[in-house]
Design a protein around this motif. Structure first.
Motif, PDB file in Angstrom:
ATOM      1  N   ARG A 244       6.449  35.159 -70.077  1.00 29.36           N
ATOM      2  CA  ARG A 244       7.893  34.945 -70.048  1.00 29.36           C
ATOM      3  C   ARG A 244       8.280  33.470 -69.914  1.00 29.36           C
ATOM      4  O   ARG A 244       9.476  33.139 -69.876  1.00 29.36           O
ATOM      5  CB  ARG A 244       8.515  35.753 -68.914  1.00 29.36           C
ATOM      6  N   THR A 245       7.314  32.573 -69.867  1.00 31.45           N
ATOM      7  CA  THR A 245       7.608  31.142 -69.764  1.00 31.45           C
ATOM      8  C   THR A 245       8.172  30.633 -71.081  1.00 31.45           C
ATOM      9  O   THR A 245       7.584  30.846 -72.141  1.00 31.45           O
ATOM     10  CB  THR A 245       6.335  30.353 -69.413  1.00 31.45           C
ATOM     11  N   PRO A 246       9.301  29.929 -71.065  1.00 33.64           N
ATOM     12  CA  PRO A 246       9.884  29.411 -72.313  1.00 33.64           C
ATOM     13  C   PRO A 246       9.015  28.317 -72.928  1.00 33.64           C
ATOM     14  O   PRO A 246       8.359  27.543 -72.225  1.00 33.64           O
ATOM     15  CB  PRO A 246      11.239  28.839 -71.862  1.00 33.64           C
ATOM     16  N   LEU A 247       9.011  28.273 -74.247  1.00 35.52           N
ATOM     17  CA  LEU A 247       8.371  27.183 -74.970  1.00 35.52           C
ATOM     18  C   LEU A 247       9.302  25.983 -75.002  1.00 35.52           C
ATOM     19  O   LEU A 247      10.523  26.129 -75.153  1.00 35.52           O
ATOM     20  CB  LEU A 247       8.045  27.606 -76.408  1.00 35.52           C
ATOM     21  N   SER A 248       8.757  24.801 -74.875  1.00 36.66           N
ATOM     22  CA  SER A 248       9.570  23.595 -75.004  1.00 36.66           C
ATOM     23  C   SER A 248       9.859  23.343 -76.481  1.00 36.66           C
ATOM     24  O   SER A 248       9.189  23.878 -77.369  1.00 36.66           O
ATOM     25  CB  SER A 248       8.834  22.390 -74.416  1.00 36.66           C
ATOM     26  N   GLU A 249      10.857  22.525 -76.770  1.00 36.43           N
ATOM     27  CA  GLU A 249      11.180  22.189 -78.156  1.00 36.43           C
ATOM     28  C   GLU A 249      10.002  21.485 -78.817  1.00 36.43           C
ATOM     29  O   GLU A 249       9.732  21.692 -80.005  1.00 36.43           O
ATOM     30  CB  GLU A 249      12.443  21.318 -78.214  1.00 36.43           C
ATOM     31  N   LEU A 250       9.288  20.647 -78.078  1.00 44.76           N
ATOM     32  CA  LEU A 250       8.118  19.972 -78.623  1.00 44.76           C
ATOM     33  C   LEU A 250       7.051  20.988 -79.012  1.00 44.76           C
ATOM     34  O   LEU A 250       6.446  20.889 -80.087  1.00 44.76           O
ATOM     35  CB  LEU A 250       7.559  18.984 -77.602  1.00 44.76           C
ATOM     36  N   GLN A 251       6.810  21.976 -78.158  1.00 47.54           N
ATOM     37  CA  GLN A 251       5.821  23.005 -78.476  1.00 47.54           C
ATOM     38  C   GLN A 251       6.221  23.799 -79.714  1.00 47.54           C
ATOM     39  O   GLN A 251       5.389  24.103 -80.568  1.00 47.54           O
ATOM     40  CB  GLN A 251       5.640  23.944 -77.282  1.00 47.54           C
ATOM     41  N   ASN A 253       8.041  22.761 -82.208  1.00 45.29           N
ATOM     42  CA  ASN A 253       7.900  21.905 -83.383  1.00 45.29           C
ATOM     43  C   ASN A 253       6.444  21.703 -83.784  1.00 45.29           C
ATOM     44  O   ASN A 253       6.146  21.441 -84.951  1.00 45.29           O
ATOM     45  CB  ASN A 253       8.550  20.542 -83.124  1.00 45.29           C
ATOM     46  N   GLU A 254       5.533  21.830 -82.815  1.00 45.57           N
ATOM     47  CA  GLU A 254       4.114  21.618 -83.105  1.00 45.57           C
ATOM     48  C   GLU A 254       3.423  22.866 -83.624  1.00 45.57           C
ATOM     49  O   GLU A 254       2.293  22.795 -84.093  1.00 45.57           O
ATOM     50  CB  GLU A 254       3.399  21.116 -81.843  1.00 45.57           C
ATOM     51  N   LEU A 255       4.093  24.014 -83.551  1.00 43.98           N
ATOM     52  CA  LEU A 255       3.487  25.254 -84.030  1.00 43.98           C
ATOM     53  C   LEU A 255       3.311  25.211 -85.546  1.00 43.98           C
ATOM     54  O   LEU A 255       4.200  24.769 -86.274  1.00 43.98           O
ATOM     55  CB  LEU A 255       4.350  26.455 -83.655  1.00 43.98           C
ATOM     56  N   LEU A 256       2.173  25.674 -86.012  1.00 43.62           N
ATOM     57  CA  LEU A 256       1.905  25.733 -87.443  1.00 43.62           C
ATOM     58  C   LEU A 256       2.731  26.852 -88.067  1.00 43.62           C
ATOM     59  O   LEU A 256       2.968  27.885 -87.443  1.00 43.62           O
ATOM     60  CB  LEU A 256       0.414  25.989 -87.673  1.00 43.62           C
ATOM     61  N   GLN A 257       3.160  26.632 -89.312  1.00 38.63           N
ATOM     62  CA  GLN A 257       3.923  27.646 -90.030  1.00 38.63           C
ATOM     63  C   GLN A 257       3.238  28.003 -91.336  1.00 38.63           C
ATOM     64  O   GLN A 257       2.657  27.132 -92.009  1.00 38.63           O
ATOM     65  CB  GLN A 257       5.328  27.126 -90.341  1.00 38.63           C
ATOM     66  N   TYR A 258       3.237  29.284 -91.681  1.00 43.82           N
ATOM     67  CA  TYR A 258       2.860  29.719 -93.018  1.00 43.82           C
ATOM     68  C   TYR A 258       4.098  30.379 -93.613  1.00 43.82           C
ATOM     69  O   TYR A 258       4.385  31.551 -93.345  1.00 43.82           O
ATOM     70  CB  TYR A 258       1.679  30.695 -92.994  1.00 43.82           C
ATOM     71  N   PRO A 259       4.858  29.630 -94.412  1.00 43.49           N
ATOM     72  CA  PRO A 259       6.165  30.121 -94.864  1.00 43.49           C
ATOM     73  C   PRO A 259       6.088  31.407 -95.668  1.00 43.49           C
ATOM     74  O   PRO A 259       5.081  31.704 -96.328  1.00 43.49           O
ATOM     75  CB  PRO A 259       6.674  28.954 -95.737  1.00 43.49           C
ATOM     76  N   SER A 260       7.165  32.154 -95.636  1.00 41.51           N
ATOM     77  CA  SER A 260       7.208  33.458 -96.295  1.00 41.51           C
ATOM     78  C   SER A 260       7.239  33.353 -97.812  1.00 41.51           C
ATOM     79  O   SER A 260       7.022  34.360 -98.503  1.00 41.51           O
ATOM     80  CB  SER A 260       8.435  34.248 -95.814  1.00 41.51           C
ATOM     81  N   ASP A 261       7.480  32.156 -98.368  1.00 48.95           N
ATOM     82  CA  ASP A 261       7.494  32.005 -99.821  1.00 48.95           C
ATOM     83  C   ASP A 261       6.131  31.580-100.376  1.00 48.95           C
ATOM     84  O   ASP A 261       5.986  31.368-101.573  1.00 48.95           O
ATOM     85  CB  ASP A 261       8.564  31.005-100.254  1.00 48.95           C
TER      86      ASP A 261
END
Length: 324
Positions: A244-251, A253-261
């Motif tokens: 339940r700990t919130p993620l910081s904005e920095l965290q 932004n650092e997360l990797l994304q695999y876009p849906s397109d």
């Protein structure tokens, strides 16, 4: 490694020595054993890695997969357990502070023990297998679809292609991975093990296999996560305080994304449970914990551009998979 995107394929998740179950799955998919090799008249198999370790019939599983690959009936990418086997046997480069690329720690010894035991009477085969692992690419990009053991990261795959266009690495690159933070080290960790994050508040968790960890595996596709619990992607639940700990904005932004397109992506590695299904319309994990009496799962890929919920095929792992 590139494949014909117009062909039909059966992608199969982590086997981990469950050779009997693999034969049952291939039979269900319409493959037949001809001249000692499982074959299909019109389709080809793509194995997502992790053939070795943990299970009761590792040697048999390796022979089955390798025989299919060598006659053109299958392709196989490298999993983290194939990398571990290579790294276990390979001397580390000078200055790395270790004897082997993969340290012979108690935990690492436990993970590879079954494989070493089952090949103990076949040392020549084990040496040949070491060489064959170098023929397993780290990824497949067929344009319309992709396959990687754990995580697709363009920021690493693009420069990796510049060195190894077909995704096949060599011993020099493997040795370079012994240096923490090196490009090679980052490539193997990301593509074969996925993304992770340290638990907050100094917390740890102990998994079902008895290992205590301060990091947990994370999703690499979540678009708007708010808490640590939103990004966990592993069988072991996070401690409630961590979840339940919130993620910081920095965290975030650092997360990797695999876009849906992006093209359809097939991975293994993550020990899922329940009824096999897509994570998103362009992402599916085919590891359903076969070696823990889960399911050995395939996806029957034809000409679709988005994952079809009706095309997952699986067999449940039965107790006879264990040695009698």
């Amino acid at each position: 490694m590139r494949l014909d995107p117009e062909r039909s394929y059966d992608l199969i998740g982590d086997i981990h020595g469950c050779a009997n179950t693999l034969e049952r799955l291939l039979d269900k998919l319409g493959y037949r054993k001809i001249s000692g090799v499982w074959r299909h008249p019109s389709r080809q198999t793509i194995f997502l890695g992790d053939i070795v370790d943990r299970g009761p019939r590792i040697r048999e599983a390796v022979h089955l997969v390798r025989d299919m690959v060598e006659v053109g009936q299958a392709a196989c990418i490298m999993g983290n357990h194939e990398f571990n086997a290579l790294a276990w046997e390979t001397p580390a480069p000078p200055g790395s502070g270790r004897l082997h690329v993969r340290e012979h720690s108690e935990r690492h010894t436990r993970l590879i023990a079954e494989t070493l035991e089952q090949f103990a009477a076949y040392p020549a085969e084990w040496r040949e297998l070491h060489d064959w692992f170098y023929q397993l690419p780290l990824f497949i990009d067929a344009g319309r679809f992709r396959a990687v053991h754990a995580c697709w990261d363009d920021s690493l795959i693009t420069p990796l292609r510049a060195q190894f266009p077909d995704g096949l690495i060599n011993e020099k690159f493997l040795k370079a991975s012994a240096v923490y933070g090196s490009f090679a080290n980052t490539v193997f960790n990301r593509l074969l093990r996925g993304t992770d994050m340290r638990l907050p508040h100094g917390l740890t968790l102990t998994s079902d296999d008895g290992f205590t960890r301060s990091f947990f595996r994370t999703k690499f596709w979540e678009e708007n996560p708010q808490t640590y619990g939103d990004i966990v992607f592993q069988p072991d639940a996070l401690p409630e305080l961590a979840a339940r700990t919130p993620l910081s904005e920095l965290q975030k932004n650092e997360l990797l994304q695999y876009p849906s397109d992006q093209p359809m992506l097939f991975v293994g590695h993550y020990w899922r449970s329940g009824k096999p299904s897509a994570i998103r319309s362009n992402l599916a994990c085919l590891d359903y914990s076969a070696v823990l009496y889960g399911k050995l799962v395939a996806y029957r890929l034809d000409q679709e551009h988005r994952i079809d919920a009706n095309k997952f095929v699986w067999v449940d792992v039965e107790k006879p998979e264990l040695p009698q």
